[in-house]
Write an enzyme that holds these catalytic residues in place. Structure first.
Site, PDB file in Angstrom:
ATOM      1  N   ASP A 142      49.697  -4.086 -34.821  1.00  0.00           N
ATOM      2  CA  ASP A 142      51.055  -3.521 -34.808  1.00  0.00           C
ATOM      3  C   ASP A 142      51.088  -2.246 -35.653  1.00  0.00           C
ATOM      4  O   ASP A 142      52.095  -1.537 -35.693  1.00  0.00           O
ATOM      5  CB  ASP A 142      52.104  -4.550 -35.252  1.00  0.00           C
ATOM      6  CG  ASP A 142      51.916  -5.026 -36.689  1.00  0.00           C
ATOM      7  OD1 ASP A 142      50.897  -4.676 -37.322  1.00  0.00           O
ATOM      8  OD2 ASP A 142      52.794  -5.768 -37.184  1.00  0.00           O
TER       9      ASP A 142
ATOM     10  N   LYS B 129      47.128 -12.490 -33.189  1.00  0.00           N
ATOM     11  CA  LYS B 129      47.154 -12.559 -34.658  1.00  0.00           C
ATOM     12  C   LYS B 129      48.603 -12.587 -35.097  1.00  0.00           C
ATOM     13  O   LYS B 129      49.445 -11.931 -34.471  1.00  0.00           O
ATOM     14  CB  LYS B 129      46.454 -11.335 -35.269  1.00  0.00           C
ATOM     15  CG  LYS B 129      46.566 -11.281 -36.796  1.00  0.00           C
ATOM     16  CD  LYS B 129      45.716 -10.203 -37.417  1.00  0.00           C
ATOM     17  CE  LYS B 129      46.403  -8.857 -37.521  1.00  0.00           C
ATOM     18  NZ  LYS B 129      47.662  -8.858 -38.307  1.00  0.00           N
TER      19      LYS B 129
ATOM     20  N   GLU C 103      51.162 -12.787 -38.895  1.00  0.00           N
ATOM     21  CA  GLU C 103      51.168 -12.674 -40.360  1.00  0.00           C
ATOM     22  C   GLU C 103      51.875 -13.873 -40.988  1.00  0.00           C
ATOM     23  O   GLU C 103      52.864 -14.365 -40.445  1.00  0.00           O
ATOM     24  CB  GLU C 103      51.895 -11.387 -40.777  1.00  0.00           C
ATOM     25  CG  GLU C 103      51.194 -10.129 -40.331  1.00  0.00           C
ATOM     26  CD  GLU C 103      51.891  -8.856 -40.803  1.00  0.00           C
ATOM     27  OE1 GLU C 103      52.844  -8.940 -41.625  1.00  0.00           O
ATOM     28  OE2 GLU C 103      51.486  -7.771 -40.349  1.00  0.00           O
TER      29      GLU C 103
ATOM     30  N   GLU D 218      44.230  -9.198 -46.605  1.00  0.00           N
ATOM     31  CA  GLU D 218      44.526  -7.771 -46.817  1.00  0.00           C
ATOM     32  C   GLU D 218      44.943  -7.514 -48.259  1.00  0.00           C
ATOM     33  O   GLU D 218      45.853  -8.174 -48.784  1.00  0.00           O
ATOM     34  CB  GLU D 218      45.635  -7.310 -45.852  1.00  0.00           C
ATOM     35  CG  GLU D 218      46.004  -5.837 -46.066  1.00  0.00           C
ATOM     36  CD  GLU D 218      46.778  -5.200 -44.931  1.00  0.00           C
ATOM     37  OE1 GLU D 218      46.981  -5.834 -43.878  1.00  0.00           O
ATOM     38  OE2 GLU D 218      47.182  -4.025 -45.097  1.00  0.00           O
TER      39      GLU D 218
HETATM   40  O1  KIV Z   1      48.056  -3.982 -37.517  1.00  0.00           O
HETATM   41  C1  KIV Z   1      46.936  -3.865 -38.049  1.00  0.00           C
HETATM   42  O2  KIV Z   1      46.231  -2.864 -37.867  1.00  0.00           O
HETATM   43  C2  KIV Z   1      46.466  -4.948 -38.895  1.00  0.00           C
HETATM   44  C3  KIV Z   1      45.176  -4.755 -39.640  1.00  0.00           C
HETATM   45  C4  KIV Z   1      45.390  -3.857 -40.792  1.00  0.00           C
HETATM   46  C5  KIV Z   1      44.580  -6.035 -40.048  1.00  0.00           C
HETATM   47  O3  KIV Z   1      47.120  -5.938 -39.008  1.00  0.00           O
END
Ligand code: KIV
Length: 301
Positions: free
Chosen positions: A58, A127, A129, A196
């Site tokens: 994102d 993915k 968060e 992160e």
């Molecule tokens: O959106 C993204 O690029 C990420 C990475 C920094 C892991 O979540």
């Protein structure tokens, strides 16, 4: 014959990277690589470089769409970018990043949006968060056949709550909570977890305690894999902000500007397009065109 050529489907030199491959690499102590990509040609470059995993992050909101945070990017936009990536690369494991608001309301919402990444965009996994608070959502997705990568530490979708883009888990208590969160994600079914902006010691502990791979960004070299944002790695960012962890492996910004200046100068000078960049009629057709033109020209009196 004159031909118009616009790219083409990428050719994958090695076999498809799978989740069991990543788990086996962790077991064998072999590091793996992940990079973001948001379009087909970039995905193709990433594949050609032999990178194992592509994340359609994102972060597209920041580095491509020009927003100051990741929050505005929509599910429709993410699906469009992810579909482009899967048209450009097929060998790396492809992961679609669930945008803010696409998975928090309910596991049903998460399921509906995550399945769009698989059905409409050719992604292999998603993915999202968060830690313990998203464990039930992870459980619902994995139970229904969607592979999930977790993401803890600095979670940019929560930057306001975290007080900005700051290193996380700096105290012993916060470090223990972060490792517990990562373990909760593993228990819920995640196949890997991004760490992160956390101290190296915290990343080392998480990497040791988890049996799934950890993927670091600003977490030192102790993780099983590493990830960077494509634009950060190649010096293509818009602003001057440069996170400490984002090593630039090239400075492509000035190279691009220089090439565009050359284009600008050649057009103004009339040296581009040259003959080799132009299309031509066959002799006979050109002669007939000239004859026709001469016949229709009004005669001088
Ligand atoms: O959106 C993204 O690029 C990420 C990475 C920094 C892991 O979540």
């Amino acid at each position: 014959m004159d031909q118009l050529q616009y790219g083409g489907k990428a050719t994958a030199p090695r076999s498809k990277v799978t989740i069991p491959d990543l788990l086996a690499m962790k077991r064998k102590g072999q590091r793996f690589t992940m990079l973001t990509a948001y379009d087909a040609p970039t995905a193709r470059f990433v594949e050609q470089a032999g990178i194992d995993v592509i994340l359609v992050g994102d972060s597209v909101a920041n580095v491509v769409l020009g927003h100051s945070s990741t929050l505005p990017v929509t599910m429709d936009q993410m699906v469009s970018h992810a579909a482009a990536v899967s048209r450009g690369a097929s060998r790396p494991l492809l992961v679609g990043d669930m945008p803010f608001g696409s998975y928090q309301a309910s596991p049903a919402d998460a399921m509906r949006n995550a399945s769009r990444f698989l059905k409409e965009a050719g992604m292999d996994a998603v993915k999202l968060e968060g830690g313990v608070e998203v464990a039930d959502t992870v459980r619902a997705l994995t139970r229904n056949g969607i592979a999930v990568m977790g993401h803890v530490g600095l979670t940019p979708q929560r930057a306001a709550q975290l007080g900005g883009f700051k290193v996380q888990a700096k105290t012993a208590d916060a470090a223990r909570a972060l490792v517990d969160a990562a373990l909760a994600l593993e228990e819920a079914g995640c196949f890997s977890v991004v760490l992160e902006a956390v101290p190296v010691q915290v990343a080392a502990l998480a990497t040791e305690r988890l049996s799934i791979p950890t993927i670091g960004i600003g977490a030192g070299n102790v993780c099983d894999g590493q990830v960077l944002v494509f634009h950060d790695a190649l010096g293509l960012g818009m602003g001057d902000f440069k996170p400490k962890f984002a090593k630039r492996f090239a400075e492509l910004g000035p190279v691009i500007v220089e090439a565009l200046r050359e284009y600008d100068a050649e057009v103004r000078a009339g040296t581009f397009p040259a003959d080799e960049h132009s299309f031509h009629m066959k002799e006979g057709e050109a002669a007939e065109l000239a004859r026709g033109e001469a016949a229709t020209k009004p005669r001088a009196v």
